[in-house]
Design an enzyme around this catalytic site. Structure first.
Site, PDB file in Angstrom:
ATOM      1  CB  SER A 172      -0.958  -0.045   1.194  1.00  0.00           C
ATOM      2  OG  SER A 172      -1.958   0.938   1.079  1.00  0.00           O
ATOM      3  CG  ASP A 268      -5.845  -1.643  -4.751  1.00  0.00           C
ATOM      4  OD1 ASP A 268      -6.490  -1.043  -3.860  1.00  0.00           O
ATOM      5  OD2 ASP A 268      -4.709  -2.096  -4.579  1.00  0.00           O
ATOM      6  CG  HIS A 335      -5.213  -2.446  -0.625  1.00  0.00           C
ATOM      7  ND1 HIS A 335      -4.695  -1.754  -1.708  1.00  0.00           N
ATOM      8  CD2 HIS A 335      -4.676  -1.867   0.483  1.00  0.00           C
ATOM      9  CE1 HIS A 335      -3.897  -0.786  -1.264  1.00  0.00           C
ATOM     10  NE2 HIS A 335      -3.868  -0.846   0.051  1.00  0.00           N
TER      11      HIS A 335
END
Length: 397
Positions: A172, A268, A335
């Site tokens: 991330s 995502d 994610h």
């Protein structure tokens, strides 16, 4: 009574399975970084977890950056100050290493005996900020770039200076860090070392939201301005574009010389929820159910997501133009996929072209084969696992 015993047995089995896949690693507080001004938002020292390599992995290093979004203004950063995302005083003392960081050869065959480091995230700028002044009222420290330098200096002293193989990676906001700092990381290591970078769910794209606004572009502009990040972004980008745009990989990744591997879902879940359909663009909550589970999406919403996928793949093309780079782009709604064992390497892990993420990353790193896997469009891949809310990374809604 019998049902209680069954539940206890199931819990025990789950715990034993968990420990078999990885291990808990204690936290190191880098106290000497404080004198250098390399501190979290609240002024506390940076931290990392380090599991030492062994055997033929003793001179190989993975440095993995934790994720956790960003803070884009003073009020937002104050909201992090008393949490693990802004203070090492609020972090757990141990971190569980699994998946890409696992020490178990069965579940991480290519990297299990490397030196594996997880750098905790507490600056809110993907380690790019550096503002000298500290406001006496808020007492916020914007020093992410200094944290990165201080942690790297410590790891070099612990043996990384002798690295033969090394990977800078992250999930991330940490995945974005691994792109932004990729060339700088390579410059720290021996000339003969094989050094590459892996970005997991860090390829954030600049697209209009469902209301037609450039929500994420303005948000990133504010992140860069608040943290004083401009001077720590790639000059190959900032010399031609505004610093806020240079926070997006699609504008700056082409200037990075070190090989990069992109692990990302084409849908995502964080980007769908926060870039494509943020709360500000959906005041009536028409996307709320869709964002929870794609099964709930209307045909119109799915069409918008398919267009988003097309824009994502177009933005990714600047990475794909280099033969030294690689990618694993699945069609899952998820994610971050390298740390969870379920998505990294298990019997039912997601695959694209019969490759797991673990296999694709390793084949690319060791140059066994070119790994440039791009999945078909949703819902074509039956191996996908929807883990939308599995990682507690904050949204920007």
């Amino acid at each position: 009574m019998e049902s209680a015993r069954i539940i206890q047995w199931l819990v025990l089995c789950a715990l034993l399975s968990l420990h078999a896949e990885g291990n808990f690693v204690p936290m190191t507080r880098l106290e000497n970084a404080v004198s250098k001004g390399a501190v979290c938002l609240d002024g506390s020292p940076p931290t990392f977890h380090f599991d030492e390599g062994h055997g033929d992995g003793v001179n190989n290093w993975i440095v993995h950056i934790e994720g956790g979004g960003w803070c884009h203004n003073v009020q937002d950063c104050l909201g992090r100050k008393n949490s693990r995302l802004g203070s090492s005083d609020h972090m757990k003392e141990k971190s569980y290493f699994s998946g890409y960081l696992s020490n178990n050869q069965q579940f991480n065959p290519d990297f299990y005996n490397w030196n594996r480091v997880k750098v905790r995230y507490c600056d809110g700028s993907s380690f790019t900020g550096d503002v000298e002044e500290v406001d006496p009222t808020t007492k916020l420290h914007f020093r992410g770039a200094r944290i990165f330098s201080a942690v790297m200096e410590e790891l070099l002293a612990r043996g990384m200076v002798h690295a033969k193989n090394a990977i800078l990676s992250g999930c991330s906001a940490g995945g974005l860090t691994s792109i932004l700092h990729c060339d700088g990381f390579k410059a720290l290591l021996p000339n003969g070392a094989r050094v590459k970078c892996v970005s997991d769910a860090g390829y954030f794209v600049n697209v209009k939201d469902i209301s037609g606004e450039q929500f994420i572009e303005e948000y990133f502009r504010q992140v860069v301005e608040t943290h004083g990040s401009a001077k720590n972004l790639p000059t190959s980008c900032t010399s031609t574009l505004s610093p806020g745009l240079c926070f997006f990989p699609q504008y700056m990744a082409s200037g990075i010389k070190t090989p990069i591997f992109i692990v990302n879902a084409a849908y995502d879940s964080w980007q769908i929820k926060n870039i494509l359909a943020p709360g500000a663009a959906d005041p009536n909550g028409q996307w709320r159910s869709c964002k929870t589970n794609l099964i709930n999406c209307s045909p119109k919403q799915l069409n918008i997501m398919q267009d988003y996928r097309s824009q994502f793949l177009k933005a990714l093309s600047v990475v794909g133009n280099s033969s030294s780079n690689g990618m694993f782009i699945d069609s899952c709604y998820i994610h971050c996929q390298t740390e969870p064992q379920e998505t990294w390497l298990q019997s039912d892990s997601p695959t694209v072209a019969n490759k797991t993420i673990a296999g694709a990353v390793a084949d690319w790193f060791y140059e066994r084969s070119a790994s440039r896997e791009i999945d078909c469009s949703y819902p074509c891949n039956p191996t996908c696992q929807d883990r939308v809310d599995a990682l507690p990374y904050p949204g920007i809604y």
